[in-house]
Design a protein around this motif. Structure first.
Motif, mmCIF file in Angstrom:
data_model
loop_
_atom_site.group_PDB
_atom_site.id
_atom_site.type_symbol
_atom_site.label_atom_id
_atom_site.label_comp_id
_atom_site.label_asym_id
_atom_site.label_seq_id
_atom_site.Cartn_x
_atom_site.Cartn_y
_atom_site.Cartn_z
ATOM 1 N N GLU A 162 0.832 -1.200 0.000
ATOM 2 C CA GLU A 162 0.000 0.000 0.000
ATOM 3 C C GLU A 162 0.867 1.251 0.000
ATOM 4 O O GLU A 162 0.471 2.299 -0.511
ATOM 5 N N ARG A 163 2.047 1.134 0.588
ATOM 6 C CA ARG A 163 3.021 2.216 0.587
ATOM 7 C C ARG A 163 4.396 1.622 0.313
ATOM 8 O O ARG A 163 4.615 0.433 0.522
ATOM 9 N N LEU B 52 -6.258 6.740 -0.177
ATOM 10 C CA LEU B 52 -5.897 5.832 0.901
ATOM 11 C C LEU B 52 -6.999 4.849 1.255
ATOM 12 O O LEU B 52 -6.763 3.657 1.368
ATOM 13 N N ASN C 286 3.201 7.277 -0.965
ATOM 14 C CA ASN C 286 1.870 7.084 -0.398
ATOM 15 C C ASN C 286 0.842 6.871 -1.510
ATOM 16 O O ASN C 286 1.007 7.384 -2.619
ATOM 17 N N LEU D 97 1.031 5.102 -6.574
ATOM 18 C CA LEU D 97 1.698 5.777 -5.468
ATOM 19 C C LEU D 97 2.153 7.165 -5.885
ATOM 20 O O LEU D 97 2.574 7.374 -7.025
ATOM 21 N N ASP D 98 2.118 8.100 -4.932
ATOM 22 C CA ASP D 98 2.579 9.443 -5.238
ATOM 23 C C ASP D 98 4.095 9.535 -5.079
ATOM 24 O O ASP D 98 4.780 8.531 -4.854
ATOM 25 N N GLY E 166 -2.108 2.174 -4.155
ATOM 26 C CA GLY E 166 -0.827 1.604 -3.762
ATOM 27 C C GLY E 166 0.023 1.206 -4.947
ATOM 28 O O GLY E 166 -0.144 1.688 -6.074
ATOM 29 N N THR F 206 4.419 -2.524 7.697
ATOM 30 C CA THR F 206 3.941 -1.772 6.547
ATOM 31 C C THR F 206 2.419 -1.708 6.556
ATOM 32 O O THR F 206 1.755 -2.669 6.957
#
Length: 467
Positions: free
Chosen positions: A49-50, A135, A131, A126-127, A242, A453
């Protein structure tokens, strides 16, 4: 509770189960308790997810955002990037090496499967700081990453020059791939219009279970594109939650007579990073433990994957290896074995090189006298035909024909290779996870570092027992 153990980075020791250990075999048991759930724990593997972004890179990204209105100066042809060197806007590199404006896209070396050359640009959900774009929403989809080239000087070109954009792409590889019929990879060109300058020119949908790289050539033929602020951008449409619906790009090129995908020249290039120079399964260990039995802990074989391009066979020659201590200023420990020569005149496609056996290295790689506590070494590997894409002929430059492996000796043992591709969890009442370290030197366990995580579900308030 879902207890996650992910070991993505040696750059941050909190990413490892870390210890100064006692003699014999150390067993770490983690027990997750739940108030409800299955009687027996179930193992789960899910997409990240991250992802962990080193602090130095986060600061560089923030700085690039602050100066996001400052464009890189225009660049003449050819435009070439195989992502083997730091070419992204926020990366530390000379301006003439950078190829892209500020972007959330990451450069990766372990998520693609057998890329044309080492290093890819990876687009996902993801940015820039690792992240997810969205979310918590269920099945959130939309436009995610965008990779925009710096401006190109095409004002002097005409359609007859056969200028074209070419690149290779893969949907997923080792990571979660883009779904067929749902997700897209899109290319747009910038024209001279002020109100709506971006125009769609090419797209493709996701490919399930994709392990191949696919070549693409997009001709630049419209006269509206022949100006000195031409740009192209590549963007993905997919899930925003993610490291999912992933695309990998390699060997991006814009040039005259560019109607075939690069590379067109004879070249030998690395495809993947080397394995650890410590004997399997270790990737890091305490320096006092290593020097206590150097032969036992040094790898007898370090294999790297390479690719030979071109229509004819190539000969991989003059491969080399250098070991240099870098954690103490002035302490060089510059070990360079006699360069080996591998007269292989039938290299085509993928092949392997063993940088220990092929170079006949029988002396210690790491000088035992340099430290009594910690030590960090850079192990540089190279081969001939360096830098064909950039018109250079140097040996050992940071390009697709040379790589640097960081070998760390600190106060912990580690099994991981420094990156994470998935997250792991136990789901169920009474689940247990045991991690064992078979060590040879008596020492003291001072702590355990674990990275939990995020795993999509909220685990706040849940407990676990470490014993």
């Amino acid at each position: 509770m879902r207890t996650i153990f992910s070991f993505p980075s040696l750059e941050n020791p909190m990413k490892n189960v870390t210890l100064n250990a006692f003699g014999g075999q150390l067993i770490l048991a983690t027990i997750a308790w739940m108030c409800f759930g299955n009687l027996f724990a179930q193992e789960q593997e899910r997409d990240l997810e991250r992802v962990f972004i080193p602090e130095a890179r986060v600061k560089a990204i923030e700085a690039s955002r602050a100066g996001g209105g400052t464009l890189l100066p225009p660049l003449g042809l050819p435009f070439v990037d195989d992502f083997a060197w730091p070419s992204l806007y926020h990366e530390s590199a000379p301006v003439n090496v950078k190829r892209w404006e500020a972007s959330p896209v990451r450069r990766t070396t372990t998520l693609a499967y057998q890329a044309p050359t080492i290093g890819c640009a990876t687009l996902d959900g993801l940015d820039a700081v690792g992240n997810p774009y969205a979310l918590n929403p269920t099945n959130a989809v939309g436009y995610a990453d965008t990779l925009t080239s710096r401006r190109l000087l095409l004002g002097g070109n005409v359609p007859g020059d056969s200028v074209a954009l070419s690149f290779w792409y893969q949907s997923g590889g080792i990571a979660n791939g883009a779904d067929a019929g749902e997700d897209s990879l899109i290319v747009e060109f910038r024209n001279t219009a002020e109100d709506d300058p971006w125009q769609w020119v090419w797209s493709t949908e996701g490919i399930d279970n994709d392990t191949a790289f696919h070549p693409v050539v997009v001709p630049i033929v419209g006269t509206e594109y022949f100006h000195n602020e031409f740009q192209f951008r590549i963007l993905n449409y997919g899930a925003l939650e993610g490291n999912v619906d992933t695309w990998h790009l390699d060997f991006v090129r814009v040039d005259e007579d560019g109607m075939e995908p690069a590379p067109l020249f004879e070249e030998v290039a690395f495809v993947a990073p080397p394995t650890s120079f410590l004997r399997h399964p270790w990737t890091a260990m305490p320096w006092p433990h290593f020097v206590d039995s150097v032969d036992s802990y040094t790898a007898a074989s370090v294999t790297t994957l390479h690719r030979s391009f071109g229509e004819s066979t190539n000969s991989q020659e003059n491969i080399g290896l250098k070991v240099q201590r870098v954690d103490v200023l002035g302490n060089v420990n510059n070990y360079v074995p006699v360069a080996g020569e591998i007269p292989n005149n039938s290299i085509q496609g993928l092949f392997e090189t063993d940088y220990i056996d092929d170079l006949a290295i029988f002396t210690p790689l790491f000088n035992e006298a340099v430290s009594d506590s910690f030590a960090t070494f850079h192990v540089s590997l190279w081969e001939d035909e360096v830098g064909g894409a950039n018109g250079t002929t140097q040996t050992g430059v940071t390009d697709n024909d040379s790589i640097v492996h960081v070998q760390t000796f600190k106060d912990y043992y580690a099994y991981d290779d420094g990156t994470a591709e998935k997250a792991y969890a136990l789901d169920g009442q009474g689940g247990e996870l045991v991690v064992g370290f078979d060590i040879q030197k008596a020492d003291t366990l001072e702590g355990v570092w674990i990275h939990f995580t995020p795993f999509y579900d909220d685990a706040a308030g849940e407990t676990y027992t470490l014993k």
